[in-house]
Design an enzyme around this catalytic site. Structure first.
Site, PDB file in Angstrom:
ATOM      1  CG  HIS A 159      -0.306   0.225   2.522  1.00 53.50           C
ATOM      2  ND1 HIS A 159       0.052  -0.813   3.362  1.00 53.50           N
ATOM      3  CD2 HIS A 159       0.070   1.351   3.166  1.00 53.50           C
ATOM      4  CE1 HIS A 159       0.604  -0.319   4.456  1.00 53.50           C
ATOM      5  NE2 HIS A 159       0.620   0.988   4.366  1.00 53.50           N
ATOM      6  CG  ASP A 190       0.108  -4.208   2.834  1.00 56.69           C
ATOM      7  OD1 ASP A 190       0.526  -3.577   1.852  1.00 56.69           O
ATOM      8  OD2 ASP A 190      -0.341  -3.662   3.859  1.00 56.69           O
ATOM      9  CB  SER A 268       3.589   1.515   6.117  1.00 58.76           C
ATOM     10  OG  SER A 268       2.342   1.543   6.728  1.00 58.76           O
TER      11      SER A 268
END
Length: 578
Positions: A159, A190, A268
């Site tokens: 993402h 992911d 992230s």
């Protein structure tokens, strides 16, 4: 007039797991969360307290938190520390104690040797505009984290680089940003893999080494570049839970670690190290709710290695296979007797089977799956994991690769059968991702036809599309299975108002069931039928027995003018013309 009283406190929100990346507007304005952070006021800016009569004032909270031997707890002058004593040392009762000079930066020992392998990821995104599928949205920027692995590669979250236009990487302590190339994007897990062609980027950096799957209460250290600063950030915690959890970005369920270390926007893609300095996971999402604190989630090493090995085997990401069934627990004793199960037999009952999956040729409804690849399945659908732990048997399926075979033992009509099934990824009627491709569309007489996907629902109804979208579409999303690999759910997304479509202006996101009596299988089939129609009328059968009828010649003649009015370059997307 009666006025309602306004209650204090914030509105209760539901617990939502969200992916963590820091998004900035194209203008570079600071985020609201960054503006809301408390700013520390330097001590020099505070006025000096006056000395007065009476009892001395209490120490401030900051002074109470400082350790007793901290230099910040008392004034420092020219490398000496002035401390209060009870002895006779001058009129002021103060003594001078010499301090060692502060250590130089080059003498500080690094705690985590692999910290230099953590990089900051800068990405410019250009998302598709699902409401106006012939154009894209305005670009925006985001920053996240990543880390260097062997083979001149960098791992980060999928993402973090979704719908990317440009990706740049910056090493720790460097002022240079290097343009990166995206090698693979794993939407389900992911994870994304990047590389940099510039040899200078790889100089002086050792790749991160992967460790084994940690146990509960093992210490973990999350390293990354969250909001609140430009330098690297380190947070520590322990592994608090390990189970199959929902991956928000991938809309799938895989093995995940829950930790109590703080994971904020920008973390992230950053690695999670164990106490030996080896990577045991990738930070990717956290739980947002007013009743919980410091609940973060990490992608564990088994999922990471599956992604890397998958790319090395096939040269691209092929995905995680799934056992295309819906199953039911067999814990009820009466249900077990009705299915003619012996006392020593355990398993789960097959409810439905994906028609597009390879399992459809072997399994039947009401089969009892006893084991998968030799591992017995319990009545609640779990299998042994580690000492004192059990996990959902879907973990065994996720360990396999696309195209591999699995031995499935089932109980059918009191007889035990074994099937060697070739595993594959499955086709969903409403796909969870469009994998970077622009959305498909077709326009005739102002009617905009498109295919439904999860990104489309999120664009139309927001993050809470699971609550705000029409019940009919949600039922298709959750329960309807595709009967062929090219089947799509086609809807009229909107009607561009014109004289030719008067009376149809209110049709929005309504499914198209048939055209001129023929069922609509997908968007390409619908476009071909309309373009090649030689009948007098174009008749579209919609859900809830609603119909749309247009005269064929008038509808086709009005389409170019409608396209010119709305500055639409083409009546059909490029993927439908090829």
């Amino acid at each position: 007039m009666e006025h309602s009283k306004r209650k204090r406190g914030r509105k209760t929100k539901k617990a939502v797991a969200e992916t963590m990346d820091f998004q900035m507007a194209a203008s570079g304005a600071p985020s609201p969360s960054a503006l809301d952070e408390p700013q520390e006021i330097p001590d020099s800016a505070s006025p000096k307290p006056r000395r007065g009569r009476g009892r001395p004032k209490k120490a401030t909270r900051r002074q109470n938190l400082a350790p007793a031997d901290s230099p910040a707890s008392s004034p420092i002058r020219r490398g000496s520390q002035v401390v209060a004593i009870n002895g006779e040392h001058g009129e002021s009762g103060l003594a001078v104690v010499s301090l060692d000079p502060p250590p130089r930066w080059d003498q500080v020992v690094r705690v985590v040797p692999s910290m230099d392998a953590v990089v900051k990821v800068f990405c410019v995104h250009t998302e598709p505009n699902f409401s106006l599928p012939w154009q894209r949205k305005r670009q925006y920027s985001s920053s996240s984290s990543g880390f260097i692995i062997g083979g001149r590669r960098v791992l980060t979250n999928a993402h973090s680089v979704e719908h990317y236009t440009q990706v740049k990487l910056k090493k720790r302590g460097s002022d240079t940003k290097y343009v990166a190339t995206v090698l693979a994007i794993g939407t389900e897990c992911d994870i994304a893999m990047l590389t940099v062609d510039n040899d200078e980027f790889w100089e002086g950096v050792s790749p991160v080494e992967f460790g084994s799957l940690p146990a509960l209460q093992d210490a973990v250290t999350v390293v990354g570049y969250p909001i609140g600063g430009d330098t690297i950030s380190v947070t520590s915690g322990v592994v608090s839970r390990m189970e199959i959890l929902s991956y928000v970005h991938g809309s799938t369920e895989l093995l995940g670690l829950q930790i109590d270390a703080a994971i904020n926007s920008g973390n992230s893609g950053g690695p999670a190290f164990n106490d030996k300095g080896k990577c045991v996971g990738i930070a990717f999402q956290s739980l947002k709710h007013e009743d919980v604190e410091n609940i973060g989630y990490v992608i564990p090493t088994p999922v990471i290695m599956h992604f890397i090995n998958d790319y090395e085997k096939s040269g691209e990401y092929t995905g995680f296979p799934m056992l295309g069934i819906e199953w039911q627990k067999m814990e009820n004793p009466d249900l077990r007797k009705a299915m003619e199960m012996k006392p020593d037999q355990k398993g789960v009952r097959v409810r439905r089977i994906e028609p597009t999956g390879p399992e459809f040729e072997f399994l039947k409804s009401s089969d009892i799956i006893l084991s998968f690849d030799g591992v017995d399945i319990a009545n609640d659908g779990t299998v042994p994991f580690r000492h004192g732990e059990r996990i959902a048997f879907s973990y065994l399926v996720s360990q396999k690769y696309t195209g591999e075979n699995a031995l499935v033992k089932v109980l059918r009509d009191s007889k035990v059968y074994e099937f060697n099934i070739k595993l594959a990824t499955h086709k969903r009627l409403i796909p969870a991702h469009i994998k970077g491709k622009p959305p498909s569309y077709y326009i005739i007489a102002g009617f905009v036809f498109t295919a439904i996907s999860v990104p489309y629902l999120r664009s139309e109804y927001g993050k809470d599309y699971e609550y705000d979208a029409p019940v009919k579409l949600l039922d298709k999303l959750l329960h309807t299975m595709a009967h062929s690999h090219d089947e799509q759910l086609v809807v009229i997304s909107q009607v561009l108002v014109a004289d030719v479509n008067i009376g149809y202006e209110d049709i929005v996101n309504t499914q198209v069931m048939a055209f001129n009596g023929k069922p609509v299988k997908n968007l390409r089939t619908l476009a071909n039928m309309v373009e090649n129609c030689s009948e007098e009328f174009l008749k579209f059968d919609l859900e809830y027995q609603q119909i749309v009828v247009l005269q064929t010649k008038t509808a086709k003649a009005a389409t170019p003018d409608i396209l010119a009015t709305h500055c639409i370059p083409s009546a059909v997307s490029e993927d439908l013309t090829s």
